[in-house]
Design a protein around this motif. Structure first.
Motif, short mmCIF file in Angstrom:
data_model
loop_
_atom_site.label_atom_id
_atom_site.label_comp_id
_atom_site.label_asym_id
_atom_site.label_seq_id
_atom_site.Cartn_x
_atom_site.Cartn_y
_atom_site.Cartn_z
N PHE A 152 0.84 -1.20 0.00
CA PHE A 152 0.00 0.00 0.00
C PHE A 152 0.88 1.25 0.00
CE2 PHE A 152 -2.76 -3.18 1.98
CZ PHE A 152 -3.95 -2.97 1.31
N PHE A 153 0.49 2.22 -0.82
CA PHE A 153 1.16 3.52 -0.84
C PHE A 153 0.15 4.56 -0.38
CE2 PHE A 153 3.38 0.80 -3.74
CZ PHE A 153 4.73 1.14 -3.61
N VAL A 154 0.46 5.22 0.74
CA VAL A 154 -0.45 6.20 1.32
C VAL A 154 0.27 7.54 1.40
CG1 VAL A 154 -1.66 4.43 2.64
CG2 VAL A 154 0.23 5.69 3.70
N GLY A 155 -0.52 8.60 1.60
CA GLY A 155 0.08 9.91 1.76
C GLY A 155 -0.83 11.00 1.24
N PRO A 156 -0.46 12.26 1.46
CA PRO A 156 -1.29 13.39 1.05
C PRO A 156 -1.40 13.49 -0.47
CG PRO A 156 0.44 14.07 2.58
CD PRO A 156 0.77 12.69 2.14
N THR A 157 -2.36 14.26 -0.93
CA THR A 157 -2.50 14.53 -2.35
C THR A 157 -1.32 15.36 -2.85
OG1 THR A 157 -4.90 14.55 -2.09
CG2 THR A 157 -4.00 15.57 -4.07
N GLY A 158 -0.85 15.02 -4.04
CA GLY A 158 0.16 15.84 -4.69
C GLY A 158 1.60 15.54 -4.34
N VAL A 159 1.85 14.49 -3.59
CA VAL A 159 3.24 14.18 -3.23
C VAL A 159 3.92 13.28 -4.25
CG1 VAL A 159 2.83 14.47 -0.76
CG2 VAL A 159 2.55 12.20 -1.79
N GLY A 160 3.16 12.74 -5.21
CA GLY A 160 3.76 11.90 -6.25
C GLY A 160 3.64 10.42 -6.01
N LYS A 161 2.57 9.99 -5.34
CA LYS A 161 2.39 8.55 -5.07
C LYS A 161 2.31 7.73 -6.35
CE LYS A 161 -1.32 8.58 -2.50
NZ LYS A 161 -1.54 10.04 -2.46
N THR A 162 1.49 8.18 -7.30
CA THR A 162 1.25 7.39 -8.50
C THR A 162 2.52 7.21 -9.32
OG1 THR A 162 -1.02 8.25 -8.55
CG2 THR A 162 -0.20 7.17 -10.54
N THR A 163 3.26 8.29 -9.50
CA THR A 163 4.52 8.19 -10.24
C THR A 163 5.53 7.32 -9.51
OG1 THR A 163 4.13 10.43 -11.08
CG2 THR A 163 6.34 9.55 -11.34
N THR A 164 5.55 7.43 -8.20
CA THR A 164 6.46 6.61 -7.40
C THR A 164 6.14 5.12 -7.56
OG1 THR A 164 6.78 8.37 -5.79
CG2 THR A 164 7.29 6.14 -5.07
N ILE A 165 4.85 4.80 -7.55
CA ILE A 165 4.44 3.40 -7.76
C ILE A 165 4.93 2.89 -9.12
CG2 ILE A 165 2.44 1.90 -8.14
CD1 ILE A 165 0.95 3.62 -6.08
N ALA A 166 4.80 3.72 -10.14
CA ALA A 166 5.23 3.31 -11.48
C ALA A 166 6.73 3.06 -11.52
CB ALA A 166 4.84 4.38 -12.49
N LYS A 167 7.50 3.90 -10.84
CA LYS A 167 8.95 3.72 -10.83
C LYS A 167 9.35 2.42 -10.15
CE LYS A 167 9.83 8.72 -10.67
NZ LYS A 167 10.24 9.86 -9.82
N ILE A 168 8.75 2.15 -8.99
CA ILE A 168 9.10 0.93 -8.26
C ILE A 168 8.60 -0.30 -9.00
CG2 ILE A 168 8.80 -0.33 -6.09
CD1 ILE A 168 8.52 2.38 -4.68
#
Length: 404
Positions: free
Chosen positions: A211-227
């Motif tokens: 699970f990737f959690v955190g505030p809006t706008g911190v780059g969760k989606t892009t981070t998921i793609a990288k990993i």
């Protein structure tokens, strides 16, 4: 001092090789990846290279006994033996007569040498006009701690943490000890404060949900793609991508696009009750990465929804949770965010947008506040290149004013 490099498939493997050859008293000075070559290298390293140091017996620093001193010394002055040639005292090692291979293995690598030179130059500057007028004389160590303190504050280390570090310096070093030894000591202490990075670990049995959690706008989606790219392309793992972010259509579509490029399954889940079916559908996979909706730490309803989603896999599958934070967020806001998510679950930390700030102090502040392990950091939008496992050595060098 012995400085040597060891390689292994993992950091642990390289460190164990170092311990076998040099013993348990080694100090890890640097960790870096030896990159693959070729078109599909991405950012995954073939091998991990660890630079370690071992202080030899004749280099340990302790007061000489009176009969060992070549000339009388003041009773209040402590004399330390030194491996340095006095004509080269600004250098941490005598390297003039070393061959090319040994020249590469200088103390703390060249990056820490830059820090050593920087501090030395600042120590040679005159004291402030006020100090000159009042006739105050400060020892080299006092100047050193003052410079370090101000440097840490400039890098947005909190006053509380900076004071604690300075207190530790004053307790662990001798009054007349040269500042470069104090520098090496505090460098090692700060690395220990960060602890060992903890990235995603392999599942012990069946699929693992991340699970990737955190505030809006911190780059969760892009981070998921990288990993995900790392695991799919480099490690040949089977990964499915899910999103529970039904508030922002753009986020779901962005992750869908990445899934199409990586040729992996993608699904939107609307309620925690759907997770059981997802686990059945992807039972043969290694990992399921779940993007969650970002929300304000003050939004209790969304926090409850995140809590229900994360705990929906309890007893059904292994899980890990990563709290994604932007390095550009103000310290006070970060405290509220991490405390809010601490009420939901345990987590590891990912810091994004390191390329958008020159101050790294919040990485240390939040680590010490939460006790959570750091895992990854990102420094740009490029997928999959702009991400790496957290490197405490590199971060400490920056916090102390060194150049990377």
């Amino acid at each position: 001092m012995i400085i040597k490099k060891f390689q292994g498939k993992t950091e642990n493997e390289a460190v164990e090789a170092a311990k076998r050859e040099l013993g348990k008293n080694i100090v890890i000075m640097n960790v870096k990846g030896v990159k693959k070559k070729g078109f599909f290298r991405f950012f995954r390293s073939d091998m991990i290279e660890v630079t370690v140091a071992l202080e030899e017996e004749n280099e340990r620093y302790y007061p000489l006994k009176k009969e060992e001193k070549k000339e009388p010394a003041s009773p209040s002055k402590v004399v330390y033996p030194s491996p340095y040639n006095e004509a080269q005292i600004s250098r941490s090692l005598i390297i003039e007569n070393l061959d090319e291979e040994k020249r590469e293995n200088t103390l703390l690598e060249e990056k820490l040498d830059n820090l050593h030179i920087l501090l030395e130059q600042q120590l040679q500057r005159p004291d402030s006009e006020k100090e000159e007028e009042e006739g105050e004389v400060h020892s080299e160590l006092e100047k050193f701690t003052k410079i370090l303190y101000n440097t840490m504050l400039d890098n947005e280390v909190s006053e509380k943490n900076a004071n604690q570090i300075i207190d530790e310096i004053e307790k662990s070093v001798k009054p007349n000890m040269p500042f470069d030894y104090a520098l090496s000591s505090i460098y090692q202490k700060m690395i220990l404060k960060f602890g060992k990075p903890m990235s995603i670990t392999p599942p012990e049995n069946g699929v693992k949900v991340i699970f990737f959690v955190g505030p809006t706008g911190v780059g969760k989606t892009t981070t998921i793609a990288k990993i995900a790219s790392k695991f799919i392309v480099d490690d040949k793992k089977k990964v499915a991508l899910l999103t529970a972010d039904t508030y922002r259509i753009a986020a779901a579509e962005q992750l869908r696009t990445y899934a199409n490029i990586l040729e992996v399954p993608f699904r939107v889940i609307y309620a925690p009750e759907e997770v059981g079916q997802v686990l059945k559908d992807f039972a043969g996979y290694d990992y399921i990465f779940v993007d969650t909706s970002g929300h304000s730490y003050q939004n209790e309803e969304q926090k409850a929804n995140t809590n229900d989603l994360i705990h929906s896999v309890d007893g059904l599958a292994e899980k890990e949770v990563f709290l994604v934070l932007s390095a550009t967020t103000k310290y006070r806001d970060m405290i509220h965010i991490v405390d809010s998510y601490s009420q939901v679950t345990d987590y590891r930390l990912i810091f994004t947008k390191l390329d958008e700030t020159s101050a790294m102090g919040n990485l240390l502040n939040i680590k010490l506040h939460t006790g959570a392990s750091l895992s990854y950091v990102t420094c740009g939008q490029n997928v999959p290149d702009d991400i790496e496992e957290f490197n405490p050595q590199k971060t400490v060098k920056k916090l102390l004013g060194g150049q990377n």
